[in-house]
Scaffold this motif. Structure first.
Motif, PDB file in Angstrom:
ATOM      1  N   TYR A 266       0.837  -1.198   0.000  1.00  0.00           N
ATOM      2  CA  TYR A 266       0.000   0.000   0.000  1.00  0.00           C
ATOM      3  C   TYR A 266       0.879   1.259   0.000  1.00  0.00           C
ATOM      4  O   TYR A 266       0.643   2.187  -0.770  1.00  0.00           O
ATOM      5  CB  TYR A 266      -0.938   0.006   1.202  1.00  0.00           C
ATOM      6  CG  TYR A 266      -1.581   1.352   1.423  1.00  0.00           C
ATOM      7  CD1 TYR A 266      -2.637   1.771   0.618  1.00  0.00           C
ATOM      8  CD2 TYR A 266      -1.121   2.213   2.412  1.00  0.00           C
ATOM      9  CE1 TYR A 266      -3.211   3.023   0.795  1.00  0.00           C
ATOM     10  CE2 TYR A 266      -1.696   3.453   2.597  1.00  0.00           C
ATOM     11  CZ  TYR A 266      -2.730   3.854   1.790  1.00  0.00           C
ATOM     12  OH  TYR A 266      -3.300   5.091   1.966  1.00  0.00           O
ATOM     13  N   LEU A 267       1.888   1.280   0.877  1.00  0.00           N
ATOM     14  CA  LEU A 267       2.772   2.444   0.937  1.00  0.00           C
ATOM     15  C   LEU A 267       3.446   2.682  -0.409  1.00  0.00           C
ATOM     16  O   LEU A 267       3.516   3.826  -0.882  1.00  0.00           O
ATOM     17  CB  LEU A 267       3.833   2.259   2.028  1.00  0.00           C
ATOM     18  CG  LEU A 267       3.342   2.298   3.474  1.00  0.00           C
ATOM     19  CD1 LEU A 267       4.513   2.059   4.423  1.00  0.00           C
ATOM     20  CD2 LEU A 267       2.641   3.596   3.795  1.00  0.00           C
TER      21      LEU A 267
ATOM     22  N   SER B 203       2.431   1.679  -3.443  1.00  0.00           N
ATOM     23  CA  SER B 203       1.478   2.093  -4.477  1.00  0.00           C
ATOM     24  C   SER B 203       0.975   3.516  -4.254  1.00  0.00           C
ATOM     25  O   SER B 203       0.558   4.175  -5.195  1.00  0.00           O
ATOM     26  CB  SER B 203       0.296   1.123  -4.546  1.00  0.00           C
ATOM     27  OG  SER B 203      -0.516   1.235  -3.393  1.00  0.00           O
ATOM     28  N   SER B 204       1.035   3.995  -3.013  1.00  0.00           N
ATOM     29  CA  SER B 204       0.583   5.356  -2.692  1.00  0.00           C
ATOM     30  C   SER B 204       1.712   6.365  -2.701  1.00  0.00           C
ATOM     31  O   SER B 204       1.481   7.556  -2.499  1.00  0.00           O
ATOM     32  CB  SER B 204      -0.092   5.371  -1.316  1.00  0.00           C
ATOM     33  OG  SER B 204      -1.196   4.519  -1.305  1.00  0.00           O
TER      34      SER B 204
ATOM     35  N   ARG C  68      -6.765   5.474   5.330  1.00  0.00           N
ATOM     36  CA  ARG C  68      -6.863   5.119   3.904  1.00  0.00           C
ATOM     37  C   ARG C  68      -6.367   3.689   3.663  1.00  0.00           C
ATOM     38  O   ARG C  68      -6.894   2.977   2.807  1.00  0.00           O
ATOM     39  CB  ARG C  68      -6.105   6.122   3.048  1.00  0.00           C
ATOM     40  CG  ARG C  68      -6.862   7.430   2.857  1.00  0.00           C
ATOM     41  CD  ARG C  68      -6.196   8.326   1.818  1.00  0.00           C
ATOM     42  NE  ARG C  68      -5.010   8.978   2.346  1.00  0.00           N
ATOM     43  CZ  ARG C  68      -5.019  10.102   3.057  1.00  0.00           C
ATOM     44  NH1 ARG C  68      -6.153  10.687   3.338  1.00  0.00           N
ATOM     45  NH2 ARG C  68      -3.893  10.630   3.488  1.00  0.00           N
ATOM     46  N   PHE C  69      -5.359   3.263   4.431  1.00  0.00           N
ATOM     47  CA  PHE C  69      -4.871   1.887   4.316  1.00  0.00           C
ATOM     48  C   PHE C  69      -5.973   0.895   4.687  1.00  0.00           C
ATOM     49  O   PHE C  69      -6.178  -0.101   3.997  1.00  0.00           O
ATOM     50  CB  PHE C  69      -3.639   1.679   5.199  1.00  0.00           C
ATOM     51  CG  PHE C  69      -3.211   0.246   5.333  1.00  0.00           C
ATOM     52  CD1 PHE C  69      -2.792  -0.480   4.232  1.00  0.00           C
ATOM     53  CD2 PHE C  69      -3.229  -0.382   6.568  1.00  0.00           C
ATOM     54  CE1 PHE C  69      -2.401  -1.810   4.346  1.00  0.00           C
ATOM     55  CE2 PHE C  69      -2.839  -1.703   6.699  1.00  0.00           C
ATOM     56  CZ  PHE C  69      -2.426  -2.413   5.584  1.00  0.00           C
TER      57      PHE C  69
ATOM     58  N   TRP D  78      -8.248   0.698   1.919  1.00  0.00           N
ATOM     59  CA  TRP D  78      -7.599  -0.060   0.844  1.00  0.00           C
ATOM     60  C   TRP D  78      -7.710  -1.557   1.100  1.00  0.00           C
ATOM     61  O   TRP D  78      -7.949  -2.333   0.186  1.00  0.00           O
ATOM     62  CB  TRP D  78      -6.145   0.385   0.751  1.00  0.00           C
ATOM     63  CG  TRP D  78      -5.333  -0.251  -0.324  1.00  0.00           C
ATOM     64  CD1 TRP D  78      -5.269   0.112  -1.627  1.00  0.00           C
ATOM     65  CD2 TRP D  78      -4.424  -1.352  -0.169  1.00  0.00           C
ATOM     66  NE1 TRP D  78      -4.374  -0.690  -2.296  1.00  0.00           N
ATOM     67  CE2 TRP D  78      -3.846  -1.600  -1.424  1.00  0.00           C
ATOM     68  CE3 TRP D  78      -4.052  -2.143   0.909  1.00  0.00           C
ATOM     69  CZ2 TRP D  78      -2.920  -2.609  -1.620  1.00  0.00           C
ATOM     70  CZ3 TRP D  78      -3.128  -3.144   0.705  1.00  0.00           C
ATOM     71  CH2 TRP D  78      -2.570  -3.365  -0.552  1.00  0.00           C
TER      72      TRP D  78
ATOM     73  N   LEU E 119       4.107   6.598  -0.458  1.00  0.00           N
ATOM     74  CA  LEU E 119       4.338   7.051   0.911  1.00  0.00           C
ATOM     75  C   LEU E 119       5.552   6.352   1.508  1.00  0.00           C
ATOM     76  O   LEU E 119       5.911   5.254   1.104  1.00  0.00           O
ATOM     77  CB  LEU E 119       3.114   6.750   1.779  1.00  0.00           C
ATOM     78  CG  LEU E 119       1.807   7.429   1.376  1.00  0.00           C
ATOM     79  CD1 LEU E 119       0.651   6.867   2.172  1.00  0.00           C
ATOM     80  CD2 LEU E 119       1.915   8.930   1.568  1.00  0.00           C
TER      81      LEU E 119
ATOM     82  N   ASP F 231      -3.434   8.597   6.645  1.00  0.00           N
ATOM     83  CA  ASP F 231      -2.854   7.568   5.776  1.00  0.00           C
ATOM     84  C   ASP F 231      -3.221   6.173   6.278  1.00  0.00           C
ATOM     85  O   ASP F 231      -3.529   5.286   5.477  1.00  0.00           O
ATOM     86  CB  ASP F 231      -1.330   7.702   5.716  1.00  0.00           C
ATOM     87  CG  ASP F 231      -0.882   8.998   5.069  1.00  0.00           C
ATOM     88  OD1 ASP F 231      -1.553   9.478   4.138  1.00  0.00           O
ATOM     89  OD2 ASP F 231       0.156   9.533   5.509  1.00  0.00           O
TER      90      ASP F 231
END
Length: 73
Positions: free
Chosen positions: A27-28, A30-31, A45-46, A49, A33, A42
């Motif tokens: 996730y980090l 792809s974002s 949002r995870f 996700w 971050l 954040d």
């Protein structure tokens, strides 16, 4: 993970933690971050996700929602 292993956590628990850490870092990535500069937003949002059926843009769900179809007017 070594700390949890030293606490004699069950192998399935360790495997589950590793899998979820893998998802977190995916996730980090792809974002765009960095793990050392995330905010509570954040993290929220995870969680969204994780709940999403579309975790990766490389994966297409087999069953699509009716709302994803458009009507020709």
């Amino acid at each position: 993970m070594k700390y949890l292993d030293n606490l004699a956590k069950a192998p399935n628990t360790l495997r589950s933690y590793c899998y979820h850490l893998k998802l977190y870092f995916e996730y980090l990535d792809s974002s765009g971050l960095s793990y050392d500069s995330i905010t509570m937003d954040d993290l929220a949002r995870f969680i969204g996700w994780l709940r999403s059926t579309h975790k990766s843009k490389k994966v297409t769900p087999i069953k699509q929602n009716e709302s994803s179809f458009t009507k020709d007017d």
